[in-house]
Every structure is written in structure tokens, then in C-alpha cells.
Enzyme design. Sequence first.
Site, PDB file in Angstrom:
ATOM      1  N   HIS A   1       0.757   9.854   1.395  1.00 60.28           N
ATOM      2  CA  HIS A   1       0.019  11.123   1.329  1.00 60.28           C
ATOM      3  C   HIS A   1       0.830  12.283   1.917  1.00 60.28           C
ATOM      4  O   HIS A   1       0.721  12.552   3.120  1.00 60.28           O
ATOM      5  CB  HIS A   1      -1.287  10.999   2.117  1.00 60.28           C
ATOM      6  CG  HIS A   1      -2.315  10.154   1.440  1.00 60.28           C
ATOM      7  ND1 HIS A   1      -3.273  10.674   0.598  1.00 60.28           N
ATOM      8  CD2 HIS A   1      -2.528   8.816   1.462  1.00 60.28           C
ATOM      9  CE1 HIS A   1      -4.041   9.698   0.133  1.00 60.28           C
ATOM     10  NE2 HIS A   1      -3.611   8.553   0.649  1.00 60.28           N
TER      11      HIS A   1
ATOM     12  N   CYS B   1      -1.666   8.625  -4.281  1.00 57.07           N
ATOM     13  CA  CYS B   1      -2.536   7.485  -4.008  1.00 57.07           C
ATOM     14  C   CYS B   1      -3.405   7.152  -5.228  1.00 57.07           C
ATOM     15  O   CYS B   1      -2.891   6.687  -6.226  1.00 57.07           O
ATOM     16  CB  CYS B   1      -3.362   7.766  -2.755  1.00 57.07           C
ATOM     17  SG  CYS B   1      -4.048   6.290  -1.992  1.00 57.07           S
TER      18      CYS B   1
ATOM     19  N   GLU C   1       0.205  15.342   1.662  1.00 55.86           N
ATOM     20  CA  GLU C   1      -0.695  16.415   2.132  1.00 55.86           C
ATOM     21  C   GLU C   1      -1.208  16.159   3.556  1.00 55.86           C
ATOM     22  O   GLU C   1      -1.795  17.040   4.168  1.00 55.86           O
ATOM     23  CB  GLU C   1      -1.859  16.600   1.147  1.00 55.86           C
ATOM     24  CG  GLU C   1      -3.040  15.634   1.298  1.00 55.86           C
ATOM     25  CD  GLU C   1      -2.776  14.259   0.693  1.00 55.86           C
ATOM     26  OE1 GLU C   1      -1.628  13.955   0.343  1.00 55.86           O
ATOM     27  OE2 GLU C   1      -3.761  13.479   0.595  1.00 55.86           O
TER      28      GLU C   1
END
Lengths: 220, 85
Positions: A196, A88, A198
Site C-alpha cells: 500500500h 491490493c 498510500e
Amino acid sequence: MSNTIGVVVFPGSNCDRDVAWAIEGCLGFKARYLWHESTDLTGLEAVILPGGFSYGDYLRCGAIARFAPVLESLLKFVNDGGKVLGICNGFQVLTELGLLPGALTRNSGLHFICDSVPLRVTSERTTWLKAYKIGELIELPIAHGEGRYQCSQETLFKLQDEDSIALRYCDNPNGSIYDIAGITNKQGNVFGLMPHPERAIDPVLGGLDGKLILKSLLGV
Amino acid sequence: MPNFQARVLVNLRPSVLDPAGEAARSAANRLGVKGISKLRIGKAIELVIEAPNEQEARKKVELLSDRLLANPVIEDWNFEIQSIK
């Protein structure tokens, strides 16, 4: 192998702890925070530039972060073959830094988009995505206001020729050219993406499609 | 050393979509201002810089514009400069 992943922390980063949790809590690697003024990257297997709003995204996303001392060390780290993942805002920083071509601009629909989107794996050239098959469908969260990937036609052809387009949106949410969601550099050790990974790694939260991407930080 | 006042204008390159500009254009239409065929939003950066002469001041502002204030991948820039007493 130290199994330690560096997590860069800029003023305004807000996914640094999420990333560290994914690395330590979910994968069992070690994470080391790297304050933006630090320059010591020794003993790290890979470095992550997390999401957020580095330096408030003043001027342009990633424009000020590009001049952070830690990134001077990062350039050397990359030249020596170190793996760097920009997520990002981290992707935006990598383009401003010139480690990846192109730029991220305001979403075509102007809105900040927070969603979970289907993506197609479009390259297995690099170790980042070699655990996937070409054409494989994965789903990852996105959360960005400036994620519209832009580059010249010439750069786009180059990305295609070098097989550097790693991830493409199935249903382009932001107007990115060629539905691009993530690209790698020619050498393959730098990967930038707007989604994302994660946030798709902890079973408690649902999706696990980010796991293989983060696991590949250690070349697994 | 003399001071120079510069005004750097940064605009999205013509080939880059400007969704904020488009939104402003449609708002202008709702305001009742008709006939706007183009509206692009950029930035203006004003600064005062010290330099031995105008040529040196221009060099500094060019470097600043190209490397920091604008991203040449998506933006064009130009500036005006004048000495200030």
C-alpha cells in the site's frame, strides 16, 4: 493537465479515502471518486483501484468487480494509454480483468498479514518506478489475506522478458511465485501491487516510500 | 422453456498450492483420521437455468464457468447437468 486522479469506489472498497487523502492531502493533486456504476472517465490523468473487499470478495477477490460498468470504461482508458494503479484488491481486480496476467491466491501461511515489509525495486522501465534505482530497497505496508501471486512458468518468463516485474519481496511473506509483489503491463501504463503506497506517504504516519509511486501518477 | 439444474465444481489446478486444504488435512490427522494423502478444497455452485434444450443449457453453463465462476489461471472446472420437470 487537470491534475485529477480518479479513485474507483466499489461496494466494499475500504482504502478509497486513504488514497484520496494521499492524493489530495499529501501530494496536492485532485481526486475524484468514481462510483462503480459510473462510466465517465473524462478529464482524468490516471485512475486508482484502491484496496478493500470489492463486492465482499464474493466468489474470488475481484471476480465480481471485474464486471462493474466503470471497468468497461477503464479498458478503453487503458487502451488510450491512461495510467492505472491497482493497489491490493485493486491489483486482484486488474488480474481478474485481464489487464495484468496471473492471479492472487490465498497466502501460503493462511493468515491475513498486516505488516511493513522491505521490497526491492526490480525494474525502472516504466514511469511508475523511474524515480528509483534498480535494486533500491523500499519499505511499504502490506495488509492482505490473498496476496500470493501465481502464474504459469510461461507467464513468469514472459514477465521477465518484458521487464514487467516491478517490485519483489525481500522476505517473501505470502508464498508469491518469484517473490513478486508488483507487476506492470507490457505498455507500462498499468501497475498492480499488493503493498500500500498510500499508507507510506504522510509524515505523521512514518514511512514515505510510497510517495514517489503515487507522484508518478502524473508522470512526475 | 425447460429448466436445467447444473452443479459446477471449481477446483484449484493441481499445480496451485492449496494452503486451506493442507490445513484441513492436518486437522483430519488430529481428529484421528489417518492415511489422507491428498485433500484439496474447491467450490460447488448449484444453479437452475432456462434453455430451449440441453445443448443450449450446457453452452450457457460453460460460458458462466469459464468467465465468472472459475478463474482459468488458477482453477479447473467441470459440471453435471440434468433437466428438471
